[in-house]
Enzyme design. Structure first.
Site, PDB file in Angstrom:
ATOM      1  N   ARG A   1       0.828  -1.217   0.000  1.00  0.00           N
ATOM      2  CA  ARG A   1       0.000   0.000   0.000  1.00  0.00           C
ATOM      3  C   ARG A   1       0.857   1.260   0.000  1.00  0.00           C
ATOM      4  O   ARG A   1       0.460   2.280  -0.566  1.00  0.00           O
ATOM      5  CB  ARG A   1      -0.949  -0.006   1.199  1.00  0.00           C
ATOM      6  CG  ARG A   1      -2.058  -1.011   0.982  1.00  0.00           C
ATOM      7  CD  ARG A   1      -2.993  -1.076   2.149  1.00  0.00           C
ATOM      8  NE  ARG A   1      -4.178  -1.835   1.780  1.00  0.00           N
ATOM      9  CZ  ARG A   1      -5.012  -2.371   2.638  1.00  0.00           C
ATOM     10  NH1 ARG A   1      -4.802  -2.236   3.931  1.00  0.00           N
ATOM     11  NH2 ARG A   1      -6.069  -3.038   2.217  1.00  0.00           N
TER      12      ARG A   1
ATOM     13  N   LYS B   1     -20.970 -15.638   1.044  1.00  0.00           N
ATOM     14  CA  LYS B   1     -22.358 -15.208   1.317  1.00  0.00           C
ATOM     15  C   LYS B   1     -23.079 -14.619   0.116  1.00  0.00           C
ATOM     16  O   LYS B   1     -22.587 -13.690  -0.517  1.00  0.00           O
ATOM     17  CB  LYS B   1     -22.336 -14.158   2.434  1.00  0.00           C
ATOM     18  CG  LYS B   1     -21.853 -14.722   3.734  1.00  0.00           C
ATOM     19  CD  LYS B   1     -22.058 -13.692   4.844  1.00  0.00           C
ATOM     20  CE  LYS B   1     -21.348 -14.126   6.108  1.00  0.00           C
ATOM     21  NZ  LYS B   1     -20.490 -13.103   6.658  1.00  0.00           N
TER      22      LYS B   1
ATOM     23  N   GLY C   1     -10.021  -7.788  -1.859  1.00  0.00           N
ATOM     24  CA  GLY C   1     -10.324  -8.788  -0.842  1.00  0.00           C
ATOM     25  C   GLY C   1      -9.717 -10.143  -1.145  1.00  0.00           C
ATOM     26  O   GLY C   1      -8.576 -10.232  -1.589  1.00  0.00           O
TER      27      GLY C   1
ATOM     28  N   GLY D   1     -14.181  -3.796   0.040  1.00  0.00           N
ATOM     29  CA  GLY D   1     -15.531  -3.244   0.182  1.00  0.00           C
ATOM     30  C   GLY D   1     -15.814  -2.172  -0.854  1.00  0.00           C
ATOM     31  O   GLY D   1     -16.900  -2.116  -1.433  1.00  0.00           O
TER      32      GLY D   1
HETATM   33  P1  AMP Z   1     -16.200 -13.513   0.662  1.00  0.00           P
HETATM   34  O1  AMP Z   1     -15.533 -12.723   1.759  1.00  0.00           O
HETATM   35  O2  AMP Z   1     -17.671 -13.489   0.682  1.00  0.00           O
HETATM   36  O3  AMP Z   1     -15.580 -13.241  -0.691  1.00  0.00           O
HETATM   37  O4  AMP Z   1     -15.874 -15.020   1.016  1.00  0.00           O
HETATM   38  C1  AMP Z   1     -14.599 -15.548   1.030  1.00  0.00           C
HETATM   39  C2  AMP Z   1     -14.636 -16.779   1.885  1.00  0.00           C
HETATM   40  O5  AMP Z   1     -15.587 -17.684   1.355  1.00  0.00           O
HETATM   41  C3  AMP Z   1     -13.322 -17.506   1.908  1.00  0.00           C
HETATM   42  O6  AMP Z   1     -12.800 -17.438   3.212  1.00  0.00           O
HETATM   43  C4  AMP Z   1     -13.698 -18.925   1.545  1.00  0.00           C
HETATM   44  O7  AMP Z   1     -13.087 -19.886   2.366  1.00  0.00           O
HETATM   45  C5  AMP Z   1     -15.190 -18.961   1.755  1.00  0.00           C
HETATM   46  N1  AMP Z   1     -15.828 -19.993   0.942  1.00  0.00           N
HETATM   47  C6  AMP Z   1     -15.741 -20.148  -0.382  1.00  0.00           C
HETATM   48  N2  AMP Z   1     -16.398 -21.259  -0.778  1.00  0.00           N
HETATM   49  C7  AMP Z   1     -16.916 -21.815   0.322  1.00  0.00           C
HETATM   50  C8  AMP Z   1     -17.677 -22.997   0.555  1.00  0.00           C
HETATM   51  N3  AMP Z   1     -18.025 -23.797  -0.435  1.00  0.00           N
HETATM   52  N4  AMP Z   1     -18.046 -23.269   1.823  1.00  0.00           N
HETATM   53  C9  AMP Z   1     -17.678 -22.442   2.825  1.00  0.00           C
HETATM   54  N5  AMP Z   1     -16.953 -21.319   2.665  1.00  0.00           N
HETATM   55  C10 AMP Z   1     -16.569 -21.006   1.434  1.00  0.00           C
END
Ligand code: AMP
Length: 394
Positions: free
Chosen positions: A37, A198, A351, A374
């Protein structure tokens, strides 16, 4: 949208307050463990120094909760910046207090001062006008170069622009030009890849991108909500029961708009949420109880990769599986490879996907890796970022 930048305003001899993102990771002894950064902020700082501006830098670091706390001091950043710039960056002991005022009152052209952590004041995150004004009083021009906090309306990211002419630094300009260009004027086919845990976090992005892309690929933990919505059995996989209707609606909407919405057809499933769990490949709609999907399967990987390889514009946000577990990272790695190989404008939303692409060694092969998690998500949702909205347009 074309923003005014540091090059569009006369800065020689002027005091220029630059909001940077110096929120770098540090170990317990106060050593910076990754200075990406700081390096990212150098082009704007060097330009201003070269043009003879009096450069006043500010940033947040961590979450000091509005109180002075040496643990979150930016002093190590001043040292590192001094090394990179080959000149001393003077460190103020406060943000808008006596030390900051004294140091900034007597600056020579081309000199650089770094203010202390703006979050030592609770007013910063509350965007209190008096505090914004105190910051503004130190300078004559405001430059925002912190894309990672541009989705926050804080004093140092937006409030200060109420009192000073405000322009973009090179980092923000690049983010907006590349991501904005893709959203408004993409070369086609335009493929968006969304993953991560999510559904809830990606609804805004899905809704906005449905009006822009030719193909939308859904992977990662969020995909199982879509498979369940299709009537599949997903075992113990991640699911958002409250968004099954949404998933059905959005799949119907995609069809109506002629957008190819791809969800996994096979998965690597595990009998436990751990790297060492037993694993097997199974049809996405037939995951047995006691098993959970932790990665996309080989058939899905191929279908997704084929769509990506033909694309001319790709935006990717969110991993295809639990890539932190080596045994369930194959899908994410393969997709990173496909994006890297595509003869396309490739944009990685910050991210986890940015970390995955960088750690896997594909960073050089991407057109752009966003510096904001974000902030890039909100940008892809079509939301106007306060730290960008406050800047002057050309
Ligand atoms: P996000 O912050 O929403 O981009 O989510 C990233 C996180 O989603 C990572 O830490 C992954 O380990 C988790 N993730 C991805 N696929 C899965 C899955 N099939 N089951 C549980 N967690 C997941």
């Amino acid at each position: 949208m074309s923003l005014k930048t540091v090059e569009d305003i006369a800065v020689r001899g002027k005091k220029v307050l630059v909001r940077c993102d110096f929120n770098v990771p540090m170990d317990d002894d106060g050593n910076i463990t990754n200075d990406n950064r700081i390096v990212g902020a150098l082009p704007t700082i060097k330009y201003l120094v070269g043009e003879g501006a009096k450069v006043i830098l500010c940033s947040h670091m961590g979450r000091p909760k509005g109180e002075f706390n040496m643990k979150y001091s930016l002093a190590p950043v001043a040292k590192r910046l001094s090394d990179y710039l080959g000149q001393t960056v003077k460190m103020a002991e406060d943000v808008v207090g006596e030390s900051a005022k004294a140091l900034t009152a007597t600056m020579a052209d081309g000199e650089v001062v770094l203010l202390e952590n703006v979050r030592f004041h609770a007013e910063e995150t509350k965007n209190v006008p008096e505090f914004s004004k105190q910051l503004a009083d130190l300078a004559e021009i405001f430059v925002n170069d912190a894309f990672g906090t541009a989705h926050r309306a804080h004093s140092s990211t937006a409030g200060v622009a109420d009192y000073l002419p405000a322009v973009a630094g090179y980092l923000i300009q690049k983010e907006i030009e590349i991501m904005g260009g893709a959203l408004d004027n993409a070369e086609r086919p335009f493929v968006a890849i969304l993953g991560g845990a999510k559904v809830k976090d990606k609804i805004g992005v899905i809704n906005n991108l449905l009006n822009k892309v030719d193909t939308i690929i859904i992977g990662g933990g969020m995909a199982y909500t879509f498979s369940k919505a299709l009537g599949g059995s997903i075992g113990d996989s991640l699911v958002d029961e409250e968004r099954l209707d949404y998933a059905r609606e959005v799949m119907a909407l995609a069809k109506e708009k002629g957008v190819n919405m791809m969800i996994p057809t096979d998965n690597v499933v595990a009998d436990d949420f751990s790297n060492d769990a037993n694993q097997k490949v199974c049809n996405t709609l037939e995951i047995p109880d006691g098993w959970q999907g932790l990665d996309i399967g080989p058939e899905t990987t191929k279908a997704f990769s084929d769509a990506i390889k033909n694309a001319k514009t790709v935006i990717w946000n969110g991993p295809m599986g639990v890539f932190e577990f080596e045994n369930f990272a194959k899908g994410t790695i393969a997709i990173a490879e496909a994006v890297a190989e595509a003869d396309a404008v490739t944009i990685i939303g910050g991210g986890d996907s940015a970390a995955a692409v960088t750690n896997l060694g594909f960073a050089d092969k991407m057109t752009h890796i966003s510096t904001g998690g974000g902030a890039s998500l909100e940008f892809l949702e079509g939301i106007e970022l306060p730290g960008v909205a406050c800047l002057e347009k050309k």
